[in-house]
Design a protein around this motif. Structure first.
Motif, PDB file in Angstrom:
ATOM      1  N   SER A 108       2.596   7.563   0.760  1.00  0.00           N
ATOM      2  CA  SER A 108       2.753   6.798  -0.690  1.00  0.00           C
ATOM      3  C   SER A 108       2.562   7.993  -1.780  1.00  0.00           C
ATOM      4  O   SER A 108       3.110   7.975  -2.691  1.00  0.00           O
ATOM      5  CB  SER A 108       1.558   5.762  -0.692  1.00  0.00           C
TER       6      SER A 108
ATOM      7  N   VAL B 181      -4.390  -0.706   1.681  1.00  0.00           N
ATOM      8  CA  VAL B 181      -4.742   0.465   2.637  1.00  0.00           C
ATOM      9  C   VAL B 181      -5.734  -0.209   3.381  1.00  0.00           C
ATOM     10  O   VAL B 181      -5.869  -0.052   4.790  1.00  0.00           O
ATOM     11  CB  VAL B 181      -5.384   1.409   1.832  1.00  0.00           C
TER      12      VAL B 181
ATOM     13  N   SER C 204      -5.659   7.435  -7.374  1.00  0.00           N
ATOM     14  CA  SER C 204      -5.823   7.576  -5.834  1.00  0.00           C
ATOM     15  C   SER C 204      -6.831   8.574  -5.176  1.00  0.00           C
ATOM     16  O   SER C 204      -7.821   8.359  -4.487  1.00  0.00           O
ATOM     17  CB  SER C 204      -4.543   7.794  -5.340  1.00  0.00           C
TER      18      SER C 204
ATOM     19  N   LYS D 112      -0.923   6.228   3.041  1.00  0.00           N
ATOM     20  CA  LYS D 112      -1.566   6.452   2.115  1.00  0.00           C
ATOM     21  C   LYS D 112      -0.824   7.883   1.436  1.00  0.00           C
ATOM     22  O   LYS D 112      -0.407   8.064   0.482  1.00  0.00           O
ATOM     23  CB  LYS D 112      -2.989   6.454   1.901  1.00  0.00           C
TER      24      LYS D 112
ATOM     25  N   SER E  18       0.738  -1.243   0.073  1.00  0.00           N
ATOM     26  CA  SER E  18      -0.138   0.109   0.140  1.00  0.00           C
ATOM     27  C   SER E  18       0.786   1.234  -0.201  1.00  0.00           C
ATOM     28  O   SER E  18       0.379   2.427  -0.581  1.00  0.00           O
ATOM     29  CB  SER E  18      -0.860  -0.006   1.204  1.00  0.00           C
TER      30      SER E  18
ATOM     31  N   ALA F 187      -4.996   0.171  -2.848  1.00  0.00           N
ATOM     32  CA  ALA F 187      -6.111   0.410  -2.192  1.00  0.00           C
ATOM     33  C   ALA F 187      -6.642  -0.498  -1.271  1.00  0.00           C
ATOM     34  O   ALA F 187      -6.791  -0.559  -0.056  1.00  0.00           O
ATOM     35  CB  ALA F 187      -7.288   0.906  -3.164  1.00  0.00           C
TER      36      ALA F 187
END
Lengths: 170, 493
Positions: free
Chosen positions: B413, B397, B343, B410, B301, B394
């Protein structure tokens, strides 16, 4: 500073297990870093693999290119890393900060790629290396240095603190 | 709150007390404040209560008994003693000051004044509106206890006590908020938890001078923890009493805040956020496997999208064996922008899903899956690979057990994606190093955040990587600096 002085006093009582733990840290750090080095080499992040340092410069056998060569170089780097951890333990363990580890990593990187480079016939000269290689390896050495340095310093600091506490409590 | 010296004492003239209450509390203005005057043995007795927060049945019973004094007793002089005796409740407390009486009244206790007596009786008949314990949504397990914390602090501490009947388990109550006077409970095991840590937390809580903490535990956390702008969660929340009890036994400190169903676990490291009760309900081998899969998912993730972007932008990095990775056609928009858009799109959906009422969620799911995903490819906005890799990331996540950690991961990232998009390999590697150094540098109440990885602790790392069977967990984690290190005699097994 006061704390520092007190620590100096009970130097003799330093338990062996502290060094032992530093050695375990050194070995683990070496193994992890060399595995990361191989992965980075596989994805062409760096043009030189850990193998080029510890094996290819001296040994010219066919097994060096196979998985055996990889495994052995991981092991060798793990053992060499014991020495590095020992150096850090002797010289710098009392500096309780992670930035010393970062600096240590950079120094180590400079030492290997710049100063000691002539020792390895298989490694190109510093100026001939690609920028990608330089940045990637420097990053790896920074993380390696942080791992070794911060672990040893924290362990030392924590053990001393615990001893202090035990002494206070009687 | 006033100073200690100028606290107003309970007057022996009942009329004075009444006028004080009228003035201070707005008796007659606030409808929820109730008042009942009784005449017992020709003396006035006043009962104050707060509608809605006390149990009417008990209040009625108490009044019934008080009135019965008229029939059974005749000694008017001893009325206060008689009343104290006849207030049938296990939690009865005489108080000297009006301030304390008011505080207690507003918490849902009833206050009884007797004319000519300088004390007020406070009886705990609290009954807060609330739900009964049910399994928390965010921390479900296949097997295991189904009770979870509620909004009621008394029930929550009781749930802890049910699991640890140790005489040394401490539940220290404190009040936070000048106006809200929220109850905060600090739980720890006296001879295990680190004294310095407890003192540090207590001091931080005592320093709080805010008017109220409506956001309960989160607001309190921000006062206790140093770094206000850090995206990473520096404490772990749990709604499961079994998780909290386990941490108490390990030597952690738990903070429970009234009106919140989640307890704060202190101190916490990165790896605490990757644990879940589920793996402790599996066999150790499978629990370990579950953990590895989760670690892998969390790792993906963060790093999967930037790494893939790197390989797409610079195919020379690909080893010959993997040369098929990367899109066949590049699409109309730069891949980095595609990834960022996708995203953000997933964030849209996540937020929409939180607010969407259940009957409409199917429609939302349909829009998400079919319309946006498929059509975006068809019109040439996205290449299929972007959808694939964004979806994997995702899912990673959502695999993260801690919601707070997943959102922080996230955010990081996305930072690394941008660095990689602009600076290629150098951006990627430097991004990773900065991320790791940032995590290493962070501390949650003096505890290094990446412990036991950096600083490395072999035995604790073993406990993190493997789910060790309970009979072998002999010692407590050194990070909490336990006073008593052994969970069970070492020679067992």
């Amino acid at each position: 500073m006061k704390e520092e002085n007190q620590l100096e006093q009970n130097k003799r009582e330093e338990p062996l297990s502290l060094i032992a733990r530093a050695m375990i840290t050194g070995f683990t750090g070496g193994v992890i870093a060399s595995i990361a080095g191989f992965v980075m080499n596989y994805f062409n992040f760096t043009e030189i693999s850990p193998k080029s340092f510890v094996l290819k410069s001296w040994v010219r056998a066919s097994w060096v290119d196979g998985w055996l060569g990889t495994a052995i170089s991981i092991l060798i780097i793990g053992l060499l890393s014991l020495l590095i951890a020992l150096i850090y333990y002797i010289a710098l363990r009392k500096l309780y900060t992670m930035w010393m580890g970062v600096v240590f990593g950079i120094i180590l990187w400079g030492l290997i790629f710049f100063v000691l480079q002539p020792l390895f016939p298989n490694i190109p000269a510093f100026v001939d290396l690609e920028v990608n290689t330089l940045v990637s390896t420097a990053c790896l050495f920074i993380l390696y240095g942080t791992f070794i340095g911060y672990s040893i310093a924290y362990d030392y600091h924590d053990t001393k603190e615990k001893e202090q506490k035990e002494k206070e409590q009687g | 709150m006033g100073e200690k010296d100028n606290k107003i004492p309970v007057s022996s003239k009942i009329a004075e007390n009444e006028s004080y209450m009228t003035k201070k509390l707005g008796l007659g203005v606030s409808y929820d404040l109730g008042f009942r005057e009784l005449i017992i043995l020709k003396r006035k007795v006043h009962v104050f209560y707060l509608t809605g927060l006390c149990d009417s049945a008990i209040v009625q019973e108490i009044i019934k008994v008080l009135i019965a004094i008229n029939d059974n007793e005749s000694n008017q002089k001893k009325l206060p003693e008689i009343i104290e005796n006849r207030l049938i409740h296990q939690q009865l407390e005489p108080t000297e000051t009006m301030d304390e009486a008011i505080d207690q009244l507003l918490s849902g206790l009833i206050v009884v004044f007797v004319n000519g007596y300088k004390y007020a009786f406070v009886v705990d008949v609290r009954n807060y509106p609330g739900r009964s314990p049910e399994e928390p949504d965010t921390e479900r397990v296949v097997r295991g206890s189904r009770d979870g914390y509620t909004e009621n602090i008394v029930e929550n501490t009781a749930l802890n006590r049910r699991r640890i009947r140790d005489a040394r388990l401490r539940h220290e109550m404190m009040k936070v908020g000048e106006r809200s006077k929220t109850d905060v409970c600090l739980s720890y095991i006296e001879d295990v938890a680190d004294k310095g840590l407890i003192q540090l937390i207590k001091n931080r809580i005592k320093e709080i001078e805010i008017d109220g903490i409506s956001m309960a535990d989160k607001a309190l956390e921000e006062f206790v923890i140093d770094r206000k702008w850090n995206p990473y969660p520096l404490v772990r929340y749990t709604e499961r009493p079994d998780v909290a009890a386990n941490h108490l036994l390990e030597g952690h400190v738990i903070i429970i805040v009234d009106t919140s169903p989640s307890a704060i676990i202190l101190p916490t490291t990165y790896f605490h956020h990757l644990q879940h009760a589920e793996e402790y309900r599996q066999t150790p081998a499978l629990g370990t496997l579950v953990r590895w899969v989760r670690f892998f998912a969390v790792f993906l993730s963060i790093y999967l999208l930037p790494f893939w972007l790197l390989l797409v932008n610079d195919p020379t990095l690909l080893p010959p064996d993997l040369s098929y990775i990367g899109p066949t056609e590049m699409g109309n928009i730069p891949v980095m922008v595609q990834i960022l858009l996708a995203s953000i799109g997933i964030e849209f959906l996540r937020m929409a899903a939180i607010h969407t009422p259940t009957p409409l969620s199917t429609a939302l799911g349909l829009i998400a899956a079919v319309l946006i995903g498929q059509i975006a490819i068809d019109v040439g906005l996205f290449i299929p690979e972007v959808i694939l890799y964004t979806s994997i990331a995702a899912t990673g996540v959502y695999v993260t057990p801690s919601h707070e950690l997943s959102v922080a991961n996230k955010a990081i990232s996305i930072c690394i994606i941008i660095l990689t998009g602009f600076f290629g390999l150098i951006g990627f590697t430097i991004g990773i190093v900065l991320h790791v150094l940032f995590l290493t540098h962070m501390r949650s109440l003096r505890t290094p955040y990446l412990w036991p990885l950096i600083p490395f602790n072999p035995s604790a790392m073993l406990h993190t990587i493997f789910r060790i069977p309970a009979p072998f967990t002999n010692s407590r984690p050194s990070i909490v600096h336990p006073k008593n290190n052994y969970r069970q005699p070492d020679k067992k097994n």
